[in-house]
Write an enzyme that holds these catalytic residues in place. Structure first.
Site, PDB file in Angstrom:
ATOM      1  N   CYS A 116      -8.638   7.728   5.762  1.00  0.00           N
ATOM      2  CA  CYS A 116      -9.030   8.966   6.713  1.00  0.00           C
ATOM      3  C   CYS A 116      -8.541   8.860   8.018  1.00  0.00           C
ATOM      4  O   CYS A 116      -8.450   7.568   8.305  1.00  0.00           O
ATOM      5  CB  CYS A 116     -10.171   8.397   6.757  1.00  0.00           C
ATOM      6  N   ARG A 164      -0.871   8.273   7.044  1.00  0.00           N
ATOM      7  CA  ARG A 164      -1.849   7.656   6.734  1.00  0.00           C
ATOM      8  C   ARG A 164      -2.721   7.774   5.191  1.00  0.00           C
ATOM      9  O   ARG A 164      -3.077   7.463   4.623  1.00  0.00           O
ATOM     10  CB  ARG A 164      -3.709   6.911   7.881  1.00  0.00           C
ATOM     11  N   TRP A 186      -9.327  11.388   2.676  1.00  0.00           N
ATOM     12  CA  TRP A 186      -9.010  10.567   1.669  1.00  0.00           C
ATOM     13  C   TRP A 186      -9.609  10.205   0.530  1.00  0.00           C
ATOM     14  O   TRP A 186     -10.553   9.306   0.683  1.00  0.00           O
ATOM     15  CB  TRP A 186      -7.507   8.999   1.802  1.00  0.00           C
ATOM     16  N   ASN A 189     -14.604   7.865   8.350  1.00  0.00           N
ATOM     17  CA  ASN A 189     -13.869   7.060   8.007  1.00  0.00           C
ATOM     18  C   ASN A 189     -14.536   5.955   7.253  1.00  0.00           C
ATOM     19  O   ASN A 189     -15.226   4.910   8.121  1.00  0.00           O
ATOM     20  CB  ASN A 189     -12.762   6.765   8.614  1.00  0.00           C
ATOM     21  N   GLY A 190     -14.299   5.570   6.455  1.00  0.00           N
ATOM     22  CA  GLY A 190     -15.302   4.330   5.466  1.00  0.00           C
ATOM     23  C   GLY A 190     -15.972   4.911   4.366  1.00  0.00           C
ATOM     24  O   GLY A 190     -15.674   5.939   3.909  1.00  0.00           O
ATOM     25  N   GLU A 234       8.885  -6.230  -5.626  1.00  0.00           N
ATOM     26  CA  GLU A 234       8.566  -5.423  -4.179  1.00  0.00           C
ATOM     27  C   GLU A 234      10.002  -4.278  -4.169  1.00  0.00           C
ATOM     28  O   GLU A 234       9.717  -3.341  -4.094  1.00  0.00           O
ATOM     29  CB  GLU A 234       8.987  -6.035  -2.505  1.00  0.00           C
ATOM     30  N   LYS A 254       8.323  -0.407  -3.990  1.00  0.00           N
ATOM     31  CA  LYS A 254       8.806   0.941  -3.714  1.00  0.00           C
ATOM     32  C   LYS A 254       9.159   1.807  -4.661  1.00  0.00           C
ATOM     33  O   LYS A 254       8.575   3.454  -4.032  1.00  0.00           O
ATOM     34  CB  LYS A 254      10.236   0.380  -3.580  1.00  0.00           C
ATOM     35  N   GLU A 299       6.314   3.610  -6.138  1.00  0.00           N
ATOM     36  CA  GLU A 299       5.180   4.120  -5.151  1.00  0.00           C
ATOM     37  C   GLU A 299       5.734   6.107  -4.080  1.00  0.00           C
ATOM     38  O   GLU A 299       5.610   6.823  -4.362  1.00  0.00           O
ATOM     39  CB  GLU A 299       5.408   3.075  -3.999  1.00  0.00           C
ATOM     40  N   HIS A 359       9.866 -13.352 -23.143  1.00  0.00           N
ATOM     41  CA  HIS A 359       8.576 -14.041 -23.548  1.00  0.00           C
ATOM     42  C   HIS A 359       7.626 -12.258 -23.765  1.00  0.00           C
ATOM     43  O   HIS A 359       6.534 -13.079 -23.226  1.00  0.00           O
ATOM     44  CB  HIS A 359       7.482 -14.782 -22.458  1.00  0.00           C
ATOM     45  N   LYS A 373      -1.888   5.428   4.347  1.00  0.00           N
ATOM     46  CA  LYS A 373      -1.011   3.888   4.975  1.00  0.00           C
ATOM     47  C   LYS A 373      -1.897   2.553   5.779  1.00  0.00           C
ATOM     48  O   LYS A 373      -1.475   1.463   4.791  1.00  0.00           O
ATOM     49  CB  LYS A 373      -0.032   4.407   5.471  1.00  0.00           C
TER      50      LYS A 373
HETATM   51  O1  M6R Z   1      -1.824  -2.877   5.685  1.00  0.00           O
HETATM   52  P1  M6R Z   1      -1.742  -3.407   4.621  1.00  0.00           P
HETATM   53  O2  M6R Z   1      -0.031  -4.639   4.673  1.00  0.00           O
HETATM   54  O3  M6R Z   1      -2.222  -4.602   4.443  1.00  0.00           O
HETATM   55  O4  M6R Z   1      -1.351  -2.698   3.717  1.00  0.00           O
HETATM   56  C1  M6R Z   1      -1.477  -3.324   2.165  1.00  0.00           C
HETATM   57  C2  M6R Z   1      -0.441  -2.808   1.022  1.00  0.00           C
HETATM   58  O5  M6R Z   1      -1.913  -1.359   1.424  1.00  0.00           O
HETATM   59  C3  M6R Z   1       0.625  -1.866   1.061  1.00  0.00           C
HETATM   60  O6  M6R Z   1       1.864  -2.793   1.414  1.00  0.00           O
HETATM   61  C4  M6R Z   1       0.766  -1.015   0.290  1.00  0.00           C
HETATM   62  O7  M6R Z   1       1.627  -1.469  -0.956  1.00  0.00           O
HETATM   63  C5  M6R Z   1       2.215   0.136   0.791  1.00  0.00           C
HETATM   64  N1  M6R Z   1       1.822   0.742   0.303  1.00  0.00           N
HETATM   65  C6  M6R Z   1       3.536  -1.014   0.228  1.00  0.00           C
HETATM   66  O8  M6R Z   1       4.567   0.258   0.497  1.00  0.00           O
END
Ligand code: M6R
Length: 614
Positions: free
Chosen positions: A2, A27, A75, A101-102, A487, A491, A494, A510, A609
């Site tokens: 949010c 965000r 959100w 927000n929260g 990672e 990517k 996502e 395994h 975000k």
């Molecule tokens: O702001 P942060 O680094 O704490 O966020 C952690 C994760 O939410 C963040 O890395 C998320 O996995 C991203 N979308 C990765 O691309």
């Protein structure tokens, strides 16, 4: 997650609020809304499911006048994304409008209590109970808005950043925070309010970051007043923003993600600037030097993080154990906070977070703090909650990361972890002077090495076309590059929504090897390192089962080129820094596949975000 925007001043509030909402789009959200007090004394609330652009279309023919207002991107957590659940929520009488927000954890108890008094709720949200409760308190206790907010927040359990306006007081916004970020911008005869500084930066560089339990009383023609829930006045600390507006624009790139991938030579340079000397003979991370004794005497280092930051943490584990010989444990912050972990007072807990606002990481920090550990933050967003609550830390200085998929923040985090490990190892005498200087110089050369990798972006783009329609991917790596494989897989999933899994290459036999067939692309990081030969054996195992191998190899490689289907070369770098360069083609591959599939690369579905709820 949010986003909150507020404005009080002489400008047309709607324009400022809508622009602010656009700035916060990165965000992640699924509905948006705005509330303004018009000169005629009306409280106009407009809400829409979908994007901010949908809200703009909806509000086009409506009364959008007024110089005070609040706006929100939601959100969804409690209740589906629709117009009713979107914020602002207004009070039963329609006098108050509130954004939040929260998560309010005890909302059902408060809701039941108010329902028993005859109130009927319109939405399924946890937020609506706050504005109802505030109005109920105002009426039953005959208090003003600020006092009612203070009393209401005492009853509320959970996390919040809220802003509320009232038809009865068209010159005031009351805003409050607990565990959710809120920034007040101070301009000439005007105030701004936002979840982070991005909507504020083009108007003023003077900001106040509210702390937990603080309430901002923003009044026309008066100075900003900050009080706590007991109404004790607190002197606000005014900070100067270092960001500039061009950092928030795409700069000619089609997406923020691509811009951020291409920024990495410069962002890593910014990250090491002032920390590695020009001659490349020393690295000094001030947060470590200032707390030298703590680091020299640390029994153990525990790193807590989520998502991409957790992958950076895994690389940090390799770096610190390799260079400093201090045992390291890496924990998902969300697990750590709830599993009653053993924490010693001579532990150092490192929290890694790009946003500095991730709720789970923040909670893990609070837990470790309560057990007496020394807390070190590695964050990007200056002034965010984690750097403000930790004992010390290092910013990664890569500038605002707008694309939801983290790229430059990841390489910045690994760069800071590399400098941290080198600084500790040097201070503890775990590393020879010769080896230290060699590694410092290698790290110093990384920005140029990344420039070399980026020259191959067209090659990666071509390759992406071949694999756009794959349904699954496996990513493999060993040693330092195992987290880089995780990672790379994250990517891809996502932003393209293709299922992808990362594994340590040797772990494949395994179980995951059962998945390999001619349909399965396997991305293998096979750079020339200490386990290169072993990785080649793993590639042989995939080829023996007709898997299609895309290998990330070191320039000039012959052995892997002979067996893999496709190779992308990266320059030779010291083994501990290979994840930084190997990650670049993986970021590009994910980006181009997502673009080929027509995905919303910068704002992938369901993702936020800044994950400010647990
Ligand atoms: O702001 P942060 O680094 O704490 O966020 C952690 C994760 O939410 C963040 O890395 C998320 O996995 C991203 N979308 C990765 O691309």
């Amino acid at each position: 997650m949010c986003g909150i925007v507020g404005y009080l001043g002489n400008k047309d509030a709607y324009a400022v609020l809508i622009k602010g909402l656009h700035r916060l789009e990165y965000r992640g959200y699924d509905s948006a809304g705005v509330a303004m007090l018009s000169a005629k004394g009306e409280l106009n609330v407009y809400k829409s499911k979908g994007k901010v652009a949908d809200l703009e279309s909806f509000a086009r023919s409506k009364d959008i006048s007024g110089t005070i207002g609040i706006a929100h991107t939601r959100w969804a957590t409690h209740g589906e994304p629709n117009e009713v659940n979107a914020h602002p929520h207004y009070s039963p009488s329609g006098n108050l409008a509130l954004i939040h927000n929260g998560i309010i954890e005890n909302y059902s108890v408060i809701r039941a209590e108010l329902e028993s008094r005859g109130y009927e709720f319109r939405s399924s949200t946890d937020t609506e109970v706050i504005v109802y409760l505030i109005e109920y308190i105002m009426k039953s206790n005959r208090t003003d808005l600020c006092t009612a907010v203070q009393l209401a927040l005492r009853q509320v359990v959970g996390a919040y950043a809220i802003a509320v306006i009232s038809r009865d007081n068209p010159d005031r916004i009351i805003a409050a925070r607990k565990s959710s970020p809120l920034v007040v911008g101070i301009g000439e005869d005007e105030f701004f309010l936002a979840s982070d500084a991005t909507p504020i930066i083009e108007y003023t560089d003077k900001v106040v970051y509210l702390n937990d339990g603080e309430i901002a009383v923003i009044s026309r023609g008066e100075d900003l007043k900050v009080v706590n829930l007991d109404n004790v006045e607190i002197t606000p600390e005014i900070k100067k923003l270092a960001m500039n507006i061009s950092q928030l624009e795409k700069g000619g790139y089609p997406h923020f993600m691509l811009k951020e991938i291409f920024e990495q030579p410069r962002t890593i340079l910014n990250c090491i600037r002032g920390r590695i000397n020009v001659e490349g003979t020393n690295v000094a991370l001030s947060g470590v030097i200032d707390n030298r004794e703590k680091f020299l005497n640390a029994r153990r280092i525990v790193i807590v993080a989520c998502g991409t930051s957790w992958h950076a943490a895994l690389i940090g584990e390799h770096l610190i154990e390799d260079f400093c010989r201090i045992p390291v444990e890496v924990e998902y912050a969300s697990e750590f906070r709830y599993r009653n972990p053993v924490i010693y007072p001579d532990d150092i807990v490192i929290a890694i977070s790009q946003s500095g606002e991730t709720a789970d990481t923040l909670a893990a920090v609070e837990l470790a703090k309560s057990e007496g550990a020394f807390i070190y933050g590695i964050c990007n967003a200056v002034g965010s909650s984690i750097p403000r609550t930790t004992d010390s830390g290092s910013y990664i200085h890569v500038g605002p990361e707008i694309g939801v998929a983290s790229t430059k923040a990841f390489t910045g985090q690994v760069t800071v972890l590399s400098m941290l490990a080198l600084t500790i190892a040097h201070q503890r005498g775990n590393i020879s002077e010769e080896k230290f200087i060699q590694l410092v110089r290698e790290l110093q050369a990384i920005p140029d090495k990344i420039k070399e990798v980026l020259k191959r972006s067209e090659e990666v783009k071509e390759l992406s076309r071949i694999f756009t329609y794959a349904h699954n991917f496996i990513y493999l790596g060993r040693g330092y590059n195992y987290p880089a494989a995780l990672e790379g897989a994250l990517k891809l999933k996502e932003i393209s929504y293709i299922h992808a899994e990362g594994y340590p290459a040797a772990e494949m036999k395994h179980g995951p090897i059962a998945l390999i067939d001619a349909e399965m692309p396997v991305v293998v990081i096979a750079t020339s390192d200490s386990i290169y030969e072993k990785t080649i054996s793993n590639i042989q195992e995939i080829k023996a089962r007709q898997g299609r191998v895309i290998a990330i190899v070191t320039e000039g490689d012959k052995a892997v080129r002979g067996i893999a289907d496709y190779c992308i070369e990266v320059p030779q770098v010291a083994e501990p820094f290979t994840p930084i360069v190997a990650s670049i083609p993986l970021q590009l591959l994910a980006y181009y596949i997502a673009v080929n599939k027509g995905r919303d690369v910068d704002r992938p579905r369901n993702l936020a975000k800044s994950v400010t709820v647990e």
